[in-house]
Design a protein around this motif. Structure first.
Motif, PDB file in Angstrom:
ATOM      1  N   PHE A 214      51.223  40.722  50.815  1.00  0.00           N
ATOM      2  CA  PHE A 214      50.913  42.117  50.532  1.00  0.00           C
ATOM      3  C   PHE A 214      49.951  42.228  49.363  1.00  0.00           C
ATOM      4  O   PHE A 214      48.986  43.013  49.401  1.00  0.00           O
ATOM      5  CB  PHE A 214      52.191  42.901  50.233  1.00  0.00           C
ATOM      6  N   ASP A 215      50.170  41.448  48.329  1.00  0.00           N
ATOM      7  CA  ASP A 215      49.263  41.463  47.183  1.00  0.00           C
ATOM      8  C   ASP A 215      47.854  41.041  47.589  1.00  0.00           C
ATOM      9  O   ASP A 215      46.863  41.616  47.135  1.00  0.00           O
ATOM     10  CB  ASP A 215      49.784  40.555  46.072  1.00  0.00           C
ATOM     11  N   ALA A 216      47.768  40.036  48.454  1.00  0.00           N
ATOM     12  CA  ALA A 216      46.457  39.579  48.918  1.00  0.00           C
ATOM     13  C   ALA A 216      45.780  40.660  49.749  1.00  0.00           C
ATOM     14  O   ALA A 216      44.574  40.903  49.609  1.00  0.00           O
ATOM     15  CB  ALA A 216      46.606  38.297  49.731  1.00  0.00           C
ATOM     16  N   LEU A 217      46.533  41.323  50.610  1.00  0.00           N
ATOM     17  CA  LEU A 217      45.956  42.395  51.420  1.00  0.00           C
ATOM     18  C   LEU A 217      45.527  43.579  50.560  1.00  0.00           C
ATOM     19  O   LEU A 217      44.556  44.260  50.887  1.00  0.00           O
ATOM     20  CB  LEU A 217      46.967  42.862  52.471  1.00  0.00           C
ATOM     21  N   ALA A 218      46.224  43.829  49.485  1.00  0.00           N
ATOM     22  CA  ALA A 218      45.882  44.932  48.596  1.00  0.00           C
ATOM     23  C   ALA A 218      44.745  44.562  47.646  1.00  0.00           C
ATOM     24  O   ALA A 218      44.274  45.403  46.890  1.00  0.00           O
ATOM     25  CB  ALA A 218      47.109  45.356  47.795  1.00  0.00           C
ATOM     26  N   GLY A 219      44.308  43.314  47.659  1.00  0.00           N
ATOM     27  CA  GLY A 219      43.195  42.883  46.829  1.00  0.00           C
ATOM     28  C   GLY A 219      43.595  42.489  45.424  1.00  0.00           C
ATOM     29  O   GLY A 219      42.748  42.375  44.551  1.00  0.00           O
ATOM     30  N   ARG A 220      44.877  42.269  45.197  1.00  0.00           N
ATOM     31  CA  ARG A 220      45.335  41.866  43.869  1.00  0.00           C
ATOM     32  C   ARG A 220      45.322  40.347  43.762  1.00  0.00           C
ATOM     33  O   ARG A 220      45.709  39.658  44.697  1.00  0.00           O
ATOM     34  CB  ARG A 220      46.751  42.375  43.608  1.00  0.00           C
ATOM     35  N   ARG A 221      44.903  39.875  42.612  1.00  0.00           N
ATOM     36  CA  ARG A 221      44.898  38.427  42.386  1.00  0.00           C
ATOM     37  C   ARG A 221      46.280  37.976  41.948  1.00  0.00           C
ATOM     38  O   ARG A 221      47.000  38.727  41.309  1.00  0.00           O
ATOM     39  CB  ARG A 221      43.883  38.069  41.318  1.00  0.00           C
ATOM     40  N   PRO A 222      46.634  36.726  42.269  1.00  0.00           N
ATOM     41  CA  PRO A 222      47.949  36.233  41.819  1.00  0.00           C
ATOM     42  C   PRO A 222      47.992  36.122  40.295  1.00  0.00           C
ATOM     43  O   PRO A 222      46.976  35.894  39.645  1.00  0.00           O
ATOM     44  CB  PRO A 222      48.076  34.860  42.484  1.00  0.00           C
ATOM     45  N   ALA A 223      49.168  36.293  39.751  1.00  0.00           N
ATOM     46  CA  ALA A 223      49.349  36.239  38.302  1.00  0.00           C
ATOM     47  C   ALA A 223      49.158  34.811  37.793  1.00  0.00           C
ATOM     48  O   ALA A 223      49.359  33.840  38.524  1.00  0.00           O
ATOM     49  CB  ALA A 223      50.743  36.732  37.936  1.00  0.00           C
ATOM     50  N   LEU A 224      48.753  34.731  36.545  1.00  0.00           N
ATOM     51  CA  LEU A 224      48.609  33.416  35.924  1.00  0.00           C
ATOM     52  C   LEU A 224      49.983  32.784  35.702  1.00  0.00           C
ATOM     53  O   LEU A 224      50.938  33.484  35.373  1.00  0.00           O
ATOM     54  CB  LEU A 224      47.908  33.542  34.572  1.00  0.00           C
TER      55      LEU A 224
END
Length: 135
Positions: A72-82
């Protein structure tokens, strides 16, 4: 009615991401229900087998939820957290190695200073040389 206006104003990628998220949730829930039903029937057949299946269901469901959240984060365009824990751990290890290297360097330097202080200079007269005219 207020909520429907907000839903209608979302961008197309946001709507697509929301639909994909809902599909992922329903797939995870369906898979979890199916596995739970299988685990319940296996538990009836044997308690040990049921316990193992229950553990498997819990870990599989957790993994599925984690992957669905990442999707879902990838589809929403959010980068993974460090990975902050990894970065902080690496910084602490680096600081410890630097401290150890500094301490070792200071210890080696102080040994060299002590060796230089222990040197004793002695005047020696050379044969066939008048005293006071060594040169």
């Amino acid at each position: 009615m207020f909520g429907t206006n907000l839903v209608d104003r979302r961008t197309k990628p946001e709507r697509i991401a929301d639909q994909a998220w809902q599909q992922l949730i329903s797939a995870v829930n369906a898979a979890g229900d199916s596995v739970r039903d299988t685990a319940r029937s296996a538990r009836r057949g044997g308690h040990r087998l049921g316990d193992e299946a229950g553990d498997l269901v819990g870990s599989a469901a957790d993994e599925a939820r984690h992957r669905a959240s990442l999707a879902f984060d990838a589809l929403a365009g959010r980068r993974p957290a460090l990975p902050w824990t990894l970065l902080i751990g690496a910084a602490l290890v680096g600081a410890a190695v630097g401290w150890a290297a500094g301490t070792a360097a200071r210890a080696a330097g102080s040994r060299e200073d002590r060796a230089a202080d222990d040197i004793e200079f002695v005047d020696v007269d050379r044969p066939n040389s008048p005293v006071g005219q060594d040169g």
